[in-house]
Write a protein that holds these residues in place. Structure first.
Motif, PDB file in Angstrom:
ATOM      1  N   ARG A 122       6.028   0.559  -2.812  1.00  0.00           N
ATOM      2  CA  ARG A 122       4.859   0.334  -1.960  1.00  0.00           C
ATOM      3  C   ARG A 122       3.592   0.066  -2.762  1.00  0.00           C
ATOM      4  O   ARG A 122       2.510  -0.056  -2.192  1.00  0.00           O
ATOM      5  CB  ARG A 122       4.653   1.551  -1.053  1.00  0.00           C
ATOM      6  CG  ARG A 122       5.740   1.701   0.003  1.00  0.00           C
ATOM      7  CD  ARG A 122       5.594   2.994   0.771  1.00  0.00           C
ATOM      8  NE  ARG A 122       6.577   3.076   1.853  1.00  0.00           N
ATOM      9  CZ  ARG A 122       6.920   4.213   2.473  1.00  0.00           C
ATOM     10  NH1 ARG A 122       6.359   5.359   2.111  1.00  0.00           N
ATOM     11  NH2 ARG A 122       7.826   4.199   3.432  1.00  0.00           N
ATOM     12  N   ARG A 131       0.362  -7.854   0.702  1.00  0.00           N
ATOM     13  CA  ARG A 131       0.435  -7.072   1.936  1.00  0.00           C
ATOM     14  C   ARG A 131       1.288  -5.832   1.696  1.00  0.00           C
ATOM     15  O   ARG A 131       1.924  -5.690   0.661  1.00  0.00           O
ATOM     16  CB  ARG A 131       1.052  -7.911   3.066  1.00  0.00           C
ATOM     17  CG  ARG A 131       2.439  -8.414   2.739  1.00  0.00           C
ATOM     18  CD  ARG A 131       3.165  -8.945   3.954  1.00  0.00           C
ATOM     19  NE  ARG A 131       4.427  -9.594   3.630  1.00  0.00           N
ATOM     20  CZ  ARG A 131       5.539  -8.948   3.294  1.00  0.00           C
ATOM     21  NH1 ARG A 131       5.563  -7.631   3.226  1.00  0.00           N
ATOM     22  NH2 ARG A 131       6.654  -9.632   3.021  1.00  0.00           N
ATOM     23  N   GLN A 132       1.295  -4.936   2.688  1.00  0.00           N
ATOM     24  CA  GLN A 132       2.102  -3.720   2.604  1.00  0.00           C
ATOM     25  C   GLN A 132       3.591  -4.077   2.700  1.00  0.00           C
ATOM     26  O   GLN A 132       3.981  -4.944   3.487  1.00  0.00           O
ATOM     27  CB  GLN A 132       1.742  -2.768   3.752  1.00  0.00           C
ATOM     28  CG  GLN A 132       2.434  -1.413   3.690  1.00  0.00           C
ATOM     29  CD  GLN A 132       1.940  -0.566   2.548  1.00  0.00           C
ATOM     30  OE1 GLN A 132       0.750  -0.494   2.293  1.00  0.00           O
ATOM     31  NE2 GLN A 132       2.848   0.066   1.834  1.00  0.00           N
ATOM     32  N   ALA A 133       4.410  -3.429   1.870  1.00  0.00           N
ATOM     33  CA  ALA A 133       5.851  -3.677   1.904  1.00  0.00           C
ATOM     34  C   ALA A 133       6.437  -3.241   3.243  1.00  0.00           C
ATOM     35  O   ALA A 133       6.010  -2.242   3.835  1.00  0.00           O
ATOM     36  CB  ALA A 133       6.535  -2.926   0.764  1.00  0.00           C
ATOM     37  N   THR A 134       7.400  -4.011   3.726  1.00  0.00           N
ATOM     38  CA  THR A 134       8.108  -3.621   4.948  1.00  0.00           C
ATOM     39  C   THR A 134       9.054  -2.464   4.654  1.00  0.00           C
ATOM     40  O   THR A 134       9.239  -2.063   3.497  1.00  0.00           O
ATOM     41  CB  THR A 134       8.904  -4.804   5.505  1.00  0.00           C
ATOM     42  OG1 THR A 134       9.949  -5.137   4.562  1.00  0.00           O
ATOM     43  CG2 THR A 134       8.012  -6.027   5.721  1.00  0.00           C
ATOM     44  N   VAL A 135       9.678  -1.942   5.714  1.00  0.00           N
ATOM     45  CA  VAL A 135      10.610  -0.817   5.542  1.00  0.00           C
ATOM     46  C   VAL A 135      11.755  -1.213   4.610  1.00  0.00           C
ATOM     47  O   VAL A 135      12.112  -0.478   3.678  1.00  0.00           O
ATOM     48  CB  VAL A 135      11.158  -0.359   6.909  1.00  0.00           C
ATOM     49  CG1 VAL A 135      12.263   0.675   6.723  1.00  0.00           C
ATOM     50  CG2 VAL A 135      10.032   0.220   7.763  1.00  0.00           C
ATOM     51  N   GLU A 164      11.822  -3.709   2.406  1.00  0.00           N
ATOM     52  CA  GLU A 164      11.303  -4.023   1.075  1.00  0.00           C
ATOM     53  C   GLU A 164      11.000  -2.752   0.285  1.00  0.00           C
ATOM     54  O   GLU A 164      11.091  -2.744  -0.946  1.00  0.00           O
ATOM     55  CB  GLU A 164      10.041  -4.876   1.192  1.00  0.00           C
ATOM     56  CG  GLU A 164      10.318  -6.299   1.655  1.00  0.00           C
ATOM     57  CD  GLU A 164       9.048  -7.036   2.029  1.00  0.00           C
ATOM     58  OE1 GLU A 164       9.115  -8.264   2.229  1.00  0.00           O
ATOM     59  OE2 GLU A 164       7.983  -6.397   2.141  1.00  0.00           O
TER      60      GLU A 164
END
Length: 287
Positions: free
Chosen positions: A12, A235-239, A241
């Motif tokens: 993250r 951007r923020q990492a997905t679940v 990722e």
């Protein structure tokens, strides 16, 4: 738990979400830290690290007067590594150093290996007499350990360098990682083949477990490649990722741990392991 928490910090990109150390925003436990994902990820990692360090200090106290020299040395090694790991984590924050972050990741794996070693040599049955292990098996086990450590190092480089090694399909570092994974798999399969030729009483432990872990690791590695190859870093990492690469790291740690157990049992004779004398209660039970 700590390796998973640390893996999520990297996935993250939350390592600098708390900009000071050893405090967090000037406090031990800043109010509302759980409301912001990256702050929650980093601060929870610190809390778990504190608990692990405390338990390691208790472990050191337990093994201080242990009759076995090997156990004492491994306990001291674990305590030293957890101190170094804590300092590296703090310095990484204070100096904004990516290099220290990578060293921090590697030392964390070495600390985990030292704890696995302590658990192995203090487990029931460690001092039981066993058949000597063939020299070729000891050599293969040592080669596997070296390959796993090198593989972990390459994985740490790839994760922390992030966008600078993307796309992975064009990175020599990534292809080295894949080739080394193939070598690890070949060594695991060869050790398992040799173990199958022996009786259960004399085969090296963890060979079956390593085959299963390698299968899981390959699946997690492919999944991590798919979800991060075109990942956007603004951007923020997905679940997926965040969690697939983290579980890939955790499974790698499990493979390291199993390999450490295998090597310790392979090297029992070289370590001079002898059955320990029975304690008073054990002598009474035997009588």
């Amino acid at each position: 738990m700590l390796i998973v928490a640390g893996g999520l910090v990297t996935s993250r990109d939350a390592g600098l979400a708390v900009p000071d150390w050893p405090l967090a925003y000037g406090e031990l436990n800043p109010p509302g830290w759980w409301r912001i994902e990256n702050v929650r990820t980093e601060h929870l990692h610190r809390i778990i690290a504190f608990l692990v360090a405390s338990w390691t200090a208790f472990l050191l106290w337990q093994v201080w007067r242990h009759p076995d020299t090997l156990t004492r040395r491994l306990g001291f090694a674990a305590a030293a590594l957890v101190l170094v790991q804590a300092l590296l984590g703090g310095l990484r924050v204070l100096h904004l150093s990516l290099d220290l972050a990578m060293v921090h990741g590697l030392v964390g794996q070495m600390y985990f290996a030292s704890m696995i070693a302590v658990a192995t040599v203090t487990a029931p049955g460690w001092s039981d007499a066993r058949e000597p292990v063939a020299a070729t098996d000891r050599t293969l086990a040592a080669m596997l350990l070296a390959a796993v450590v090198a593989q972990l190092g390459l994985g740490i480089f790839i994760r922390h360098l992030g966008v600078s090694v993307r796309p992975l399909a064009g990175s020599a570092l990534y292809y080295s990682h894949v080739v080394l994974a193939g070598l690890v798999l070949c060594l695991v399969l060869e050790l398992r083949r040799r173990a199958q030729a022996l009786s259960e009483e004399v085969e090296l432990p963890c060979t079956r477990l390593l085959v299963s872990l390698m299968a899981v690791q390959i699946v997690l590695g492919i999944g991590s490649f798919i979800v991060t190859e075109s990942m956007e870093y603004d951007r923020q990492a997905t679940v997926l990722e965040a969690w697939l690469p983290t579980l890939h790291v955790a499974c790698g740690a499990a493979i390291l741990g199993a390999t450490v157990v295998l090597n310790l049992h392979a090297a029992r004779s070289a370590l001079g392991v002898r059955p320990l004398p029975a304690t008073a209660p054990e002598r009474g039970l035997a009588a």
